[in-house]
Design a protein around this motif. Structure first.
Motif, PDB file in Angstrom:
ATOM      1  N   GLY A  73      -4.525 -48.884  -5.507  1.00  0.00           N
ATOM      2  CA  GLY A  73      -4.878 -48.909  -7.008  1.00  0.00           C
ATOM      3  C   GLY A  73      -3.534 -48.983  -7.936  1.00  0.00           C
ATOM      4  N   ASP A  74      -2.287 -48.608  -7.603  1.00  0.00           N
ATOM      5  CA  ASP A  74      -1.217 -48.653  -8.424  1.00  0.00           C
ATOM      6  C   ASP A  74      -0.886 -49.845  -8.769  1.00  0.00           C
ATOM      7  N   ARG A  75      -0.272 -50.284 -10.063  1.00  0.00           N
ATOM      8  CA  ARG A  75       0.269 -51.642 -10.552  1.00  0.00           C
ATOM      9  C   ARG A  75       1.646 -51.391 -10.169  1.00  0.00           C
ATOM     10  N   VAL A  76       2.179 -52.541  -9.708  1.00  0.00           N
ATOM     11  CA  VAL A  76       3.518 -52.402  -9.175  1.00  0.00           C
ATOM     12  C   VAL A  76       4.353 -53.746  -9.530  1.00  0.00           C
ATOM     13  N   LEU A  77       5.863 -53.630  -9.584  1.00  0.00           N
ATOM     14  CA  LEU A  77       6.580 -54.656 -10.064  1.00  0.00           C
ATOM     15  C   LEU A  77       7.134 -55.241  -8.630  1.00  0.00           C
ATOM     16  N   LEU A  78       7.039 -56.541  -8.388  1.00  0.00           N
ATOM     17  CA  LEU A  78       7.499 -57.288  -7.024  1.00  0.00           C
ATOM     18  C   LEU A  78       8.776 -57.961  -7.439  1.00  0.00           C
ATOM     19  N   PRO A  79       9.541 -57.957  -6.153  1.00  0.00           N
ATOM     20  CA  PRO A  79      10.717 -58.992  -6.406  1.00  0.00           C
ATOM     21  C   PRO A  79      10.130 -60.537  -6.346  1.00  0.00           C
ATOM     22  N   GLY A  80      10.912 -61.469  -6.714  1.00  0.00           N
ATOM     23  CA  GLY A  80      10.620 -62.929  -6.797  1.00  0.00           C
ATOM     24  C   GLY A  80      10.474 -63.400  -5.425  1.00  0.00           C
ATOM     25  N   TRP A  81      10.985 -62.625  -4.235  1.00  0.00           N
ATOM     26  CA  TRP A  81      10.979 -63.224  -3.134  1.00  0.00           C
ATOM     27  C   TRP A  81      10.603 -62.169  -2.146  1.00  0.00           C
ATOM     28  N   GLY A  82      10.389 -62.800  -0.784  1.00  0.00           N
ATOM     29  CA  GLY A  82       9.830 -61.702   0.006  1.00  0.00           C
ATOM     30  C   GLY A  82       8.341 -61.695   0.383  1.00  0.00           C
ATOM     31  N   GLY A  83       8.093 -60.652   1.195  1.00  0.00           N
ATOM     32  CA  GLY A  83       6.542 -60.268   1.339  1.00  0.00           C
ATOM     33  C   GLY A  83       5.859 -61.283   2.553  1.00  0.00           C
ATOM     34  N   ASN A  84       5.044 -60.663   3.102  1.00  0.00           N
ATOM     35  CA  ASN A  84       4.283 -61.485   4.181  1.00  0.00           C
ATOM     36  C   ASN A  84       3.168 -61.831   3.726  1.00  0.00           C
ATOM     37  N   PRO A  85       2.803 -63.311   3.647  1.00  0.00           N
ATOM     38  CA  PRO A  85       1.414 -63.687   3.115  1.00  0.00           C
ATOM     39  C   PRO A  85       0.258 -63.374   4.076  1.00  0.00           C
ATOM     40  N   ILE A  86      -0.898 -63.139   3.512  1.00  0.00           N
ATOM     41  CA  ILE A  86      -2.187 -62.690   4.466  1.00  0.00           C
ATOM     42  C   ILE A  86      -3.272 -63.577   3.512  1.00  0.00           C
ATOM     43  N   LYS A  87      -3.960 -64.392   4.393  1.00  0.00           N
ATOM     44  CA  LYS A  87      -5.007 -65.143   3.554  1.00  0.00           C
ATOM     45  C   LYS A  87      -6.462 -64.369   3.897  1.00  0.00           C
ATOM     46  N   VAL A  88      -7.285 -64.089   3.006  1.00  0.00           N
ATOM     47  CA  VAL A  88      -8.741 -63.662   3.242  1.00  0.00           C
ATOM     48  C   VAL A  88      -9.609 -64.473   2.467  1.00  0.00           C
ATOM     49  N   GLY A  89     -10.232 -65.481   3.101  1.00  0.00           N
ATOM     50  CA  GLY A  89     -10.848 -66.444   2.400  1.00  0.00           C
ATOM     51  C   GLY A  89     -10.171 -67.028   1.563  1.00  0.00           C
ATOM     52  N   GLU A  91      -8.727 -65.768  -1.026  1.00  0.00           N
ATOM     53  CA  GLU A  91      -7.545 -64.769  -1.615  1.00  0.00           C
ATOM     54  C   GLU A  91      -6.430 -64.665  -0.934  1.00  0.00           C
ATOM     55  N   GLU A  92      -5.349 -64.461  -1.523  1.00  0.00           N
ATOM     56  CA  GLU A  92      -4.112 -64.372  -0.904  1.00  0.00           C
ATOM     57  C   GLU A  92      -3.382 -62.837  -1.325  1.00  0.00           C
ATOM     58  N   TYR A  93      -2.952 -62.227  -0.128  1.00  0.00           N
ATOM     59  CA  TYR A  93      -2.463 -61.086  -0.457  1.00  0.00           C
ATOM     60  C   TYR A  93      -1.023 -60.874   0.310  1.00  0.00           C
ATOM     61  N   PHE A  94      -0.236 -60.044  -0.009  1.00  0.00           N
ATOM     62  CA  PHE A  94       1.140 -59.641   0.743  1.00  0.00           C
ATOM     63  C   PHE A  94       1.383 -58.467   1.227  1.00  0.00           C
ATOM     64  N   LEU A  95       2.246 -58.430   2.323  1.00  0.00           N
ATOM     65  CA  LEU A  95       2.558 -57.168   2.803  1.00  0.00           C
ATOM     66  C   LEU A  95       3.967 -57.117   2.436  1.00  0.00           C
ATOM     67  N   PHE A  96       4.606 -55.826   1.773  1.00  0.00           N
ATOM     68  CA  PHE A  96       5.740 -55.730   1.318  1.00  0.00           C
ATOM     69  C   PHE A  96       6.250 -54.020   2.009  1.00  0.00           C
ATOM     70  N   LYS A  97       7.456 -54.169   2.224  1.00  0.00           N
ATOM     71  CA  LYS A  97       7.997 -52.517   2.628  1.00  0.00           C
ATOM     72  C   LYS A  97       8.050 -51.965   1.427  1.00  0.00           C
ATOM     73  N   ASP A  98       7.825 -50.497   1.421  1.00  0.00           N
ATOM     74  CA  ASP A  98       7.809 -49.768   0.300  1.00  0.00           C
ATOM     75  C   ASP A  98       9.265 -49.986  -0.484  1.00  0.00           C
ATOM     76  N   SER A  99      10.055 -49.866   0.237  1.00  0.00           N
ATOM     77  CA  SER A  99      11.517 -50.176  -0.359  1.00  0.00           C
ATOM     78  C   SER A  99      11.902 -51.418  -1.229  1.00  0.00           C
ATOM     79  N   GLU A 100      11.076 -52.447  -0.949  1.00  0.00           N
ATOM     80  CA  GLU A 100      11.200 -53.767  -1.506  1.00  0.00           C
ATOM     81  C   GLU A 100      10.495 -53.685  -3.044  1.00  0.00           C
ATOM     82  N   ILE A 101       9.382 -52.767  -3.259  1.00  0.00           N
ATOM     83  CA  ILE A 101       8.931 -52.902  -4.210  1.00  0.00           C
ATOM     84  C   ILE A 101       9.794 -52.065  -5.429  1.00  0.00           C
ATOM     85  N   LEU A 102       9.843 -52.989  -6.557  1.00  0.00           N
ATOM     86  CA  LEU A 102      10.998 -52.627  -7.404  1.00  0.00           C
ATOM     87  C   LEU A 102      10.495 -51.301  -8.585  1.00  0.00           C
ATOM     88  N   ALA A 103       9.274 -51.252  -8.924  1.00  0.00           N
ATOM     89  CA  ALA A 103       8.825 -50.381  -9.856  1.00  0.00           C
ATOM     90  C   ALA A 103       7.346 -50.109  -9.665  1.00  0.00           C
TER      91      ALA A 103
END
Length: 107
Positions: A73-89, A91-103
């Motif tokens: 439920g948190d809103r976060v700021l992501l880097p402009g690169w990285g993350g592994n894309p996941i498609k559900v129907g 909708e597109e989601y991404f998996l990031f490492k916790d340390s990659e999330i900026l804020a």
């Protein structure tokens, strides 16, 4: 671009260790006055996302599990690169490492 995983339900995706599953905010396709924006503007992903699910955390060098710094439920700021894309129907989601999330973004 990396291969994209596809799933039937987002509930079937459970992040492991310090991974965080997010869904990026979609850019507006129209201005407030109703003008349609070209796809060259709307194809760039916004750096903000909503956290959908988090893993339990990753072990530190002593073996103690350090929990992730964000929660579902948190809103976060992501880097402009990285993350592994996941498609559900559609909708597109991404998996990031916790340390990659900026804020974390407070409302």
């Amino acid at each position: 671009m990396a291969a994209q995983a596809t799933f039937r339900s987002i509930k079937s995706v459970i992040p492991l260790f310090d991974r965080v599953l997010v869904q990026r905010f979609k850019p507006d396709t129209k201005t407030a006055s109703g003008i349609l924006l070209p796809s060259s503007v709307t194809n760039n992903p916004l750096p903000e996302a909503t956290v959908i699910a988090v893993g339990p955390g990753a072990p530190d060098k002593n073996g103690k599990v350090v929990p992730t710094s964000v929660q579902s439920g948190d809103r976060v700021l992501l880097p402009g690169w990285g993350g592994n894309p996941i498609k559900v129907g559609e909708e597109e989601y991404f998996l990031f490492k916790d340390s990659e999330i900026l804020a974390k973004i407070k409302e």
